[in-house]
Design a protein around this motif. Structure first.
Motif, PDB file in Angstrom:
ATOM      1  N   UNK A 112       0.767  -1.077   0.012  1.00  0.00           N
ATOM      2  CA  UNK A 112       0.176  -0.058  -0.138  1.00  0.00           C
ATOM      3  C   UNK A 112       0.881   1.314   0.180  1.00  0.00           C
ATOM      4  N   UNK A 113       1.983   1.230   0.526  1.00  0.00           N
ATOM      5  CA  UNK A 113       2.940   2.222   0.572  1.00  0.00           C
ATOM      6  C   UNK A 113       4.039   2.377  -0.607  1.00  0.00           C
ATOM      7  N   UNK A 114       3.896   1.434  -1.440  1.00  0.00           N
ATOM      8  CA  UNK A 114       5.003   1.151  -2.508  1.00  0.00           C
ATOM      9  C   UNK A 114       4.820   2.017  -3.506  1.00  0.00           C
ATOM     10  N   UNK A 115       5.914   2.594  -4.154  1.00  0.00           N
ATOM     11  CA  UNK A 115       5.620   3.548  -5.288  1.00  0.00           C
ATOM     12  C   UNK A 115       4.739   3.233  -6.487  1.00  0.00           C
ATOM     13  N   UNK A 116       4.196   3.933  -7.096  1.00  0.00           N
ATOM     14  CA  UNK A 116       3.120   3.498  -8.134  1.00  0.00           C
ATOM     15  C   UNK A 116       4.165   3.208  -9.294  1.00  0.00           C
ATOM     16  N   UNK A 117       3.456   2.907 -10.533  1.00  0.00           N
ATOM     17  CA  UNK A 117       4.364   2.590 -11.721  1.00  0.00           C
ATOM     18  C   UNK A 117       4.960   3.811 -12.189  1.00  0.00           C
ATOM     19  N   UNK A 118       4.577   4.953 -11.788  1.00  0.00           N
ATOM     20  CA  UNK A 118       5.346   6.043 -12.137  1.00  0.00           C
ATOM     21  C   UNK A 118       6.691   6.263 -11.347  1.00  0.00           C
ATOM     22  N   UNK A 119       7.857   6.294 -11.899  1.00  0.00           N
ATOM     23  CA  UNK A 119       9.037   6.141 -11.586  1.00  0.00           C
ATOM     24  C   UNK A 119       9.630   7.603 -10.488  1.00  0.00           C
ATOM     25  N   UNK A 120      10.521   7.079  -9.697  1.00  0.00           N
ATOM     26  CA  UNK A 120      10.957   8.285  -9.043  1.00  0.00           C
ATOM     27  C   UNK A 120      11.815   9.146  -9.957  1.00  0.00           C
ATOM     28  N   UNK A 121      11.592  10.542  -9.747  1.00  0.00           N
ATOM     29  CA  UNK A 121      11.753  11.417 -10.866  1.00  0.00           C
ATOM     30  C   UNK A 121      12.577  12.698 -10.256  1.00  0.00           C
ATOM     31  N   UNK A 122      12.722  12.777  -8.803  1.00  0.00           N
ATOM     32  CA  UNK A 122      13.226  13.959  -8.241  1.00  0.00           C
ATOM     33  C   UNK A 122      14.280  13.450  -7.166  1.00  0.00           C
ATOM     34  N   UNK A 123      15.699  14.073  -7.226  1.00  0.00           N
ATOM     35  CA  UNK A 123      16.522  13.823  -6.453  1.00  0.00           C
ATOM     36  C   UNK A 123      16.886  15.425  -5.674  1.00  0.00           C
ATOM     37  N   UNK A 124      16.835  15.449  -4.328  1.00  0.00           N
ATOM     38  CA  UNK A 124      17.284  16.537  -3.723  1.00  0.00           C
ATOM     39  C   UNK A 124      18.501  16.368  -2.757  1.00  0.00           C
ATOM     40  N   UNK A 125      19.675  16.807  -3.288  1.00  0.00           N
ATOM     41  CA  UNK A 125      20.897  16.368  -2.741  1.00  0.00           C
ATOM     42  C   UNK A 125      21.463  17.441  -1.930  1.00  0.00           C
TER      43      UNK A 125
END
Length: 222
Positions: A112-125
């Motif tokens: 229920x908490x897993x990411x959807x099929x939409x990928x990770x697309x942001x990185x804040x470093x």
């Protein structure tokens, strides 16, 4: 002494918020550090973030995929050199998804908490020197509720993980060391969190990093 004798255990700090010590091995840490050094170069490189009230964040930041500025996202560094934001690499999405599975598992609740099929697309470093801090805040500018993935390199810090209602107590202080993973999603996705302290000179000498890097991965939903 105990930390040297006994491995640190995976800990659920709050529902949906999990600390996994030593998730990145030494080789992976070096690879990620070298990538961060490349991303930090201009254009669209490491910058000081200024708040609308005129203050400045003591940590410095570079973004991938989408550029975060208080309190929105853009495709260019609108509060810096104006350059297009650097692209978000596919391998970081894969790393983020593996982190979620390793932290939250594959059971019904975790799914229920897993990411959807939409990928990770942001990185804040964020780069922290010995005097840098991060006040209590929520990661609430995204349009998706996929878990936030946080990776630590270099110096150890105190990571303060709170509640979803207020910046004040109750909160839990967690020691994050180089290579540690912290994932928060589900009921903890909008919890307040911050970094009140960095312990200078505590990073692995062989890594060759003075200070702390935090790589935070998010799904924008934009």
């Amino acid at each position: 002494m105990d930390a040297e004798l006994f491995p640190r255990a995976r800990t659920e700090v709050a529902p949906g918020a999990v600390h996994v010590p030593d998730w990145l091995d030494a080789g992976r840490q070096r690879e990620l550090l070298e990538a961060c050094r490349e991303w930090a170069r201009p254009p669209a490189g490491l910058r000081t973030v200024r708040t609308p009230g005129g203050g400045t964040m003591t940590s410095r930041q570079v973004c991938l995929g989408w550029h975060w500025h208080p309190y929105a996202y853009a495709r260019t560094v609108v509060d810096g050199d104006g350059a297009p934001v650097k692209p978000f690499p596919t391998w970081l999405d894969e790393l983020g998804r593996r982190a979620v599975v390793d932290a939250l598992g594959t059971g019904p609740v975790a799914c229920d908490m897993a990411p959807s099929k939409v990928p990770y697309d942001i990185a804040l470093i964020n780069f922290y020197d010995a005097d840098a801090r991060m006040g209590m805040h929520r990661d609430s500018d995204e349009k998706a509720d996929a878990p936030v993935v946080s990776l630590s390199l270099g110096d150890t810090c105190v990571f303060r993980f709170g509640n979803t209602e207020t910046r004040a107590k109750p909160y839990t202080d967690v020691e994050l060391r180089s290579g540690d993973l912290f994932v928060f999603g589900g009921p903890s996705r909008l919890a307040y969190h911050g970094v009140p302290r960095v312990y200078a000179g505590t990073g692995p000498p062989e890594l060759g990093l003075s200070g702390r890097l935090n790589i935070t991965l998010r799904v924008s939903g934009l």
